[in-house]
Every structure is written in structure tokens, then in C-alpha cells.
Write a protein that holds these residues in place. Structure first.
Motif, mmCIF file in Angstrom:
data_model
loop_
_atom_site.group_PDB
_atom_site.id
_atom_site.type_symbol
_atom_site.label_atom_id
_atom_site.label_comp_id
_atom_site.label_asym_id
_atom_site.label_seq_id
_atom_site.Cartn_x
_atom_site.Cartn_y
_atom_site.Cartn_z
ATOM 1 N N TYR A 82 0.838 -1.206 0.000
ATOM 2 C CA TYR A 82 0.000 0.000 0.000
ATOM 3 C C TYR A 82 0.872 1.255 0.000
ATOM 4 C CZ TYR A 82 -4.234 -2.682 0.765
ATOM 5 O OH TYR A 82 -5.281 -3.540 0.606
ATOM 6 N N THR A 83 1.798 1.299 0.962
ATOM 7 C CA THR A 83 2.607 2.524 1.045
ATOM 8 C C THR A 83 3.542 2.647 -0.159
ATOM 9 O OG1 THR A 83 3.892 1.300 2.660
ATOM 10 C CG2 THR A 83 2.568 3.090 3.500
ATOM 11 N N ALA A 128 -6.632 1.608 3.415
ATOM 12 C CA ALA A 128 -6.063 2.363 2.293
ATOM 13 C C ALA A 128 -6.137 3.868 2.560
ATOM 14 C CB ALA A 128 -6.800 2.002 1.005
ATOM 15 N N ALA A 129 -7.250 4.307 3.125
ATOM 16 C CA ALA A 129 -7.414 5.748 3.388
ATOM 17 C C ALA A 129 -6.290 6.256 4.295
ATOM 18 C CB ALA A 129 -8.774 5.990 4.050
ATOM 19 N N GLU A 152 -6.449 14.915 0.081
ATOM 20 C CA GLU A 152 -7.811 15.024 0.642
ATOM 21 C C GLU A 152 -8.485 13.665 0.478
ATOM 22 O OE1 GLU A 152 -9.553 18.175 -1.651
ATOM 23 O OE2 GLU A 152 -8.085 19.622 -0.898
ATOM 24 N N VAL A 153 -8.692 12.991 1.602
ATOM 25 C CA VAL A 153 -9.151 11.601 1.511
ATOM 26 C C VAL A 153 -10.610 11.444 1.963
ATOM 27 C CG1 VAL A 153 -8.762 9.235 2.305
ATOM 28 C CG2 VAL A 153 -6.808 10.712 1.875
ATOM 29 N N THR A 154 -11.366 10.724 1.141
ATOM 30 C CA THR A 154 -12.740 10.342 1.487
ATOM 31 C C THR A 154 -12.761 8.824 1.634
ATOM 32 O OG1 THR A 154 -13.633 12.166 0.174
ATOM 33 C CG2 THR A 154 -15.148 10.380 0.703
ATOM 34 N N LEU A 155 -13.485 8.351 2.637
ATOM 35 C CA LEU A 155 -13.614 6.905 2.861
ATOM 36 C C LEU A 155 -15.097 6.555 2.751
ATOM 37 C CD1 LEU A 155 -12.809 4.090 4.105
ATOM 38 C CD2 LEU A 155 -12.806 5.202 6.329
#
Ligand SMILES: C[S@@+](CC[C@H](N)C(=O)[O-])C[C@H]1O[C@@H](n2cnc3c(N)ncnc32)[C@H](O)[C@@H]1O
Length: 305
Positions: A45-46, A76-77, A88-91
Motif C-alpha cells: 500500500y505505502t 487504504a485511506a 484530501e481523503v474520502t472513505l
């Protein structure tokens, strides 16, 4: 007597209901609360997000707008935020209890993340949303038709944006060799569950999900066969998308991740996709991205594209 549906007869709505039920169950939520990560488990992921976020930064004039679709507890977020605090993260997820785990973590660690309780298709139908990075982590296998889902995602993707599917199973998970190796590497508790399951399958064959059909979890729809990732990389043309990177990798317990590639058993795949127009612009620049991913992963990966 009610006839139990066969695999083919389940609809997208049936699978959605099975997921709402499963991911609000106490034992599943507890698993995600308590999950103790093996050393390498989520390193991809990273590594992959770092590479893609840097790439996007070169092409965008604003912070990356990302969404973690079917994001559950936000693996993941939060990985996206750890790679790029400005992102800018949306989950989005349909299970409130899974999102509660994410809410708690966000609050405890002071991470800003917009959290939305909604099913994927409804969220993606909202024309007001636009993203530069749309993530499906261990998510495509929860849908009957992943291409239609990707088509909906493509409509919310900015012209230069990327969609990534990560940690979904390919068809190798059904090979006898893979199942044997997985069994050998599992702990006693998991071995017991696997043995019980195979006995159940043996005795229930023919009277549960249709003649000879193996027991399966409707919520994990595609794990019955695994996703044909090569087929998917062609089929996404229907969604107006093209694959930029397609890789197979082992994922999971550290020792297994070292052995599996040598046995040809890298069961997980990741695919980075973009709009056709962006592909013309991007595809000659993907070699350095692949090199970076390869260099930073502690196990062998196979690039299919
Ligand atoms: C295997 S978990 C993966 C969770 C997370 N993405 C991760 O990588 O840890 C699958 C998640 O997909 C969610 N899910 C399944 N079907 C969905 C749908 N139609 N819309 C939104 N979320 C969904 C489930 O609630 C669950 O949290």
C-alpha cells in the motif's frame, strides 16, 4: 422448499445485502479491530501509493483528491494520508460498524478524513464528486460485475486521474497448490476451520448451492473462482479505461511472500487504470514507476503490463 440460488443466479443486489449483513457482524468487526499485521502485510500500500501520489503531483496543480471505495476500517485511506498529509481523503463503505473503527482511529490520531456511509454504486452516482485517485482495496471481489463498477468510477475520475485496484485475488487462489501452501502456513485455529470447511463441503455437495457446487460466501462473490485479472484488463475498455500497470504479487504472511512467487503462486493483483486520453499521455512514463515499486517491495512481483 426454497431452492438455494446457484452462484450465477445471485444478483448484484443479493451480494450487496450479503455484504451489509456480513460487515456489520460482531465477529467480523472484531477481526478488523484486533487484526495484528504481519511484518510485510500491507507494505504494498505505502510503496504503490507513494509512487502514484508523486506521479499525480507532477500532473496536478492542487492536492490529490482521493477516495477509498469500500474502504471498511480505512486501511487504504490511512495509508494514503501517511504517504501524503495534504491528500484530501474520502472513505466510503456500507457498514457503519467498520466505519466506526476508522472514525475512532481518525479521532485518536488526529487524521482528517471525510467518512461516508453509502454503498459504492450510490456514492459513484453523485455527479458533484470528482477524484484524482480512486482506490478499490480488496473490494472488486465483492461485486458480481467489477467492470460496471469501474465504469461508474470512471465517471467520477478527473481527466488526469488514476483508479487503482489493490489486493484482490486472481484465479490462482483456486489452485490446489496454493490452497495446500496456504494451509501449511496457517496457524492451528485456521487449520481447524479449513478442515471443518472441507468436510462440510464433502458432505453437503449437491444439496446446498446446487449439484456439486462448493460452499461459498456470497459477500465475497468473486473468491469462488478468483478474478480473471487478464480478462479484466481487456474488459475495462468498456468502461473507457486502459490499464497502465498490472502486477501480480504474493501479499500476506512474510515467509509466504518469499516462497509464493518462486512457485508461481502470487495470488493478489493490482491494476492502475486511467482514461483513454490520459493513457496516450502517460503510458510512455510508466517504466520508472514500475522500477520504483519493484525496488521498494521486499518480495518478487510480476508485471503483466
Ligand atoms: C474485504 S473488506 C476490505 C476493506 C478495506 N477496503 C480493506 O482493504 O481492508 C470489504 C469491504 O467492502 C465493503 N463493501 C462490500 N460491498 C460494498 C458495496 N457495494 N459498497 C460499499 N462497500 C462495500 C464491506 O463493508 C467491507 O468493509
Amino acid at each position: 422448499m426454497n431452492k438455494v440460488k446457484t452462484w450465477e443466479e445471485y444478483s448484484e443486489e443479493d451480494i450487496l445485502e450479503a455484504n451489509i449483513e456480513k460487515y456489520n457482524k460482531e465477529e467480523i468487526v472484531k477481526f478488523y479491530q484486533d487484526f495484528d499485521e504481519p511484518k510485510y502485510s500491507y507494505i504494498e500500500y505505502t510503496v504503490i501509493f507513494n509512487t502514484l501520489l508523486q506521479f499525480l503531483h507532477k500532473h496536478l496543480k492542487h492536492p490529490v483528491r482521493a477516495v477509498d471505495m469500500c474502504g471498511g476500517a480505512g486501511k487504504a485511506a490511512f495509508a494514503l494520508k501517511s504517504c501524503d498529509a495534504e491528500c484530501e481523503v474520502t472513505l466510503v463503505d456500507l457498514a457503519d460498524k467498520m466505519l466506526d473503527i476508522a472514525r475512532l482511529k481518525a479521532e485518536k490520531e488526529n487524521i482528517s478524513c471525510r467518512i461516508i456511509l453509502q454503498d459504492a454504486f450510490s456514492f459513484l452516482a453523485n455527479e458533484a464528486e470528482e477524484f484524482d485517485l480512486i482506490v478499490f482495496s480488496s473490494a472488486l471481489h465483492h461485486f458480481k460485475d467489477p467492470v460496471t463498477l469501474l465504469e461508474a468510477a470512471a465517471k467520477r475520475l478527473s481527466p488526469q486521474g488514476l483508479i487503482i485496484s489493490i489486493a484482490d485475488p486472481n484465479t490462482k487462489i483456486k489452485s490446489k497448490r496454493f490452497r495446500f501452501l496456504q494451509f501449511m502456513a496457517s496457524n492451528r485455529q485456521l487449520k481447524k476451520i479449513a478442515i471443518k470447511k472441507s468436510f462440510n463441503n464433502l458432505f453437503n455437495a449437491g444439496n446446498k448451492n446446487g449439484a456439486g457446487e462448493e460452499d461459498f460466501d456470497v459477500a465475497e462473490y468473486q473468491t469462488r473462482t478468483g478474478i480473471n485479472d487478464v480478462g479484466l484488463s481487456n474488459d475495462i475498455k468498456r468502461a473507457g479505461l486502459k490499464p497502465l500497470i498490472h502486477m501480480r504479487y504474493p501479499a500476506g504472511e512474510p515467509m509466504m511472500t518469499k516462497i509464493m512467487p518462486w512457485l508461481g503462486l502470487s495470488w493478489a493483483f493490482s491494476m492502475v487504470m486511467c482514461h483513454h486520453a490520459a493513457f496516450d499521455h502517460y503510458h510512455t512514463n510508466t517504466d520508472p514507476l514500475k522500477r520504483e515499486i519493484k525496488q521498494n517491495l521486499p518480495y518478487r512481483v510480476k508485471f503483466m503490463i
